[in-house]
Design an enzyme around this catalytic site. Structure first.
Site, mmCIF file in Angstrom:
data_model
loop_
_atom_site.group_PDB
_atom_site.id
_atom_site.type_symbol
_atom_site.label_atom_id
_atom_site.label_comp_id
_atom_site.label_asym_id
_atom_site.label_seq_id
_atom_site.Cartn_x
_atom_site.Cartn_y
_atom_site.Cartn_z
ATOM 1 N N HIS A 112 0.745 -1.064 -0.032
ATOM 2 C CA HIS A 112 -0.063 -0.101 0.181
ATOM 3 C C HIS A 112 0.808 1.101 -0.032
ATOM 4 O O HIS A 112 0.505 2.382 -0.271
ATOM 5 C CB HIS A 112 -1.208 -0.153 1.391
ATOM 6 N N ASP A 142 0.403 -7.502 1.392
ATOM 7 C CA ASP A 142 0.614 -6.379 1.480
ATOM 8 C C ASP A 142 2.177 -6.064 1.660
ATOM 9 O O ASP A 142 2.879 -5.430 2.379
ATOM 10 C CB ASP A 142 -0.095 -5.636 2.784
ATOM 11 N N SER A 219 4.749 2.684 7.810
ATOM 12 C CA SER A 219 4.309 1.425 7.070
ATOM 13 C C SER A 219 5.702 0.941 6.214
ATOM 14 O O SER A 219 5.924 2.022 5.521
ATOM 15 C CB SER A 219 3.066 1.590 6.215
#
Length: 373
Positions: A112, A142, A219
């Protein structure tokens, strides 16, 4: 007894003995009486600083800046001042983090973070910058793999997330809010978390849960142990109206590296497949099958001519270990499968009729549904 004889026979030799003893104790400190044992509370205290762990891991953690193409750039009103201002706001770069896992320039980050990006810039901890080339990605895990071309790269040392325990100290390293590389500290709050029911398209796997602060921009960054070794790739947090932090998740490093190797070699993720369906052993099943505990997964179905079938497994068998690693529950079993690669031979420990058996199976790639029987 005369004073002269007393001094000759006792006082002078005694004084010489004391002087010699003192000299020996000074020169040989291990002869001294042992000190009082350290109290348990002192022994359990952690280090006063994790700087050594940070210095080891931080050079391998990078900041990632991506820019996505605006699909409205060819709009008929694209020359209008208000529209140009809107476009400028939409084209602001997004932020994330990544981890150098190989000195040849391979970087792991989240899917993402880079999804739909037209440009990906990487800034190293030492200030160097590079344009990154996407190698591949998988939205279910992911994860994304990038490649940069710079000399003298530092790759992170990989730890063993399978041995991580609740209460272990961990550090999250990343680029929160774009302020630059930052470190937060916490503990492992839980292991083996399956959050596939909370995120669309997530492949079931055992996440590491931590209370180390994970903010926007973290992230894709590193979750490391107290020695600076990689345990996982930070990926998501629990979101809610009244959420105040403290529940974050990381993809275990062994799964992330397996995904990376698949993407590099095959261009996609190839999950290992044993050709079984299984469920967690609950107390009722443990009693029914006369099992000593609820550890393991019970085989409920076998695919004909699949790896498990060819290895001699049958429905009702309870798998307790794969390659010697315990399968404590269904989530651990799924995580173990996720790290297997087609062509790999694994040792499976299972219980049948209260007897422990071992067999070997050659992992294969899962066939298409119409090919399963």
């Amino acid at each position: 007894m005369s004073l002269q004889r007393f001094l000759h026979d006792w006082a002078i030799p005694g004084a010489i003995g004391l002087i010699v003893a003192a000299a020996l104790l000074f020169a040989l400190p291990h002869l001294r009486a042992p000190q009082q044992a350290t109290s348990p509370s002192t022994e359990m205290q952690g280090p006063v600083s994790y700087a050594r762990a940070v210095n080891s891991a931080a050079p391998a953690v990078v900041n990632i800046y991506t820019r996505k193409q605006d699909p409205l750039s060819n709009h008929p009103l694209s020359n209008h001042p208000l529209f140009r201002r809107y476009q400028k706001e939409r084209s602001q770069p997004s932020l994330g983090s990544g981890v150098i896992v190989d000195t040849s320039g391979y970087i792991l980050t989240n899917y993402h973070v880079t999804a739909g990006a037209e440009e990906i810039a990487v800034v190293l901890a030492d200030g160097r910058e590079a344009q990154a080339t996407p190698v591949g990605s998988d939205s279910n895990f992911d994860l994304a793999v990038l490649k940069i071309d710079l000399p003298n790269l530092t790759a992170i040392e990989v730890g063993d997330p399978e041995r991580a325990q609740v209460g272990d100290v961990v550090l999250a390293i990343g680029n929160p809010f774009g302020v630059g590389q930052s470190v937060t500290q916490g503990i492992i709050s839980a292991t083996g978390r399956d959050i596939s029911n909370t995120r669309e398209g997530t492949y079931p796997q055992s996440f590491l849960q931590t209370d180390a602060a994970i903010n926007p921009g973290n992230s894709g960054g590193a979750l490391v142990d107290a020695y600076g070794k990689l345990l996982g790739i930070n990926t998501t947090v629990v979101e809610g109206r009244d959420y105040t932090g403290g529940i974050s998740f990381a993809i275990p490093a062994n799964i992330a590296l397996k995904v990376m190797r698949d993407i590099i070699e095959y261009g996609r993720v190839v999950p290992g497949w044993l050709g079984i369906e299984a469920r967690t052993v609950n107390p009722n099943l443990a009693r029914a099958f006369h099992l000593p505990s609820t550890n393991g997964v019970i085989v409920t179905a076998i695919y004909n001519n699949g790896p498990a079938h060819l290895a001699g497994l049958q429905p009702g068998d309870v798998i307790t270990h794969i390659n010697g690693d315990p399968i404590n529950d269904g989530e651990h079993g799924i995580a173990a499968m996720a790290t297997l690669r087609p062509g790999e031979t694994v040792t499976i420990t299972y219980i049948r009729d209260s007897q422990v058996h071992n067999t070997e199976a050659t992992v294969s790639e899962q066939p298409r549904p119409r090919e399963q029987t």
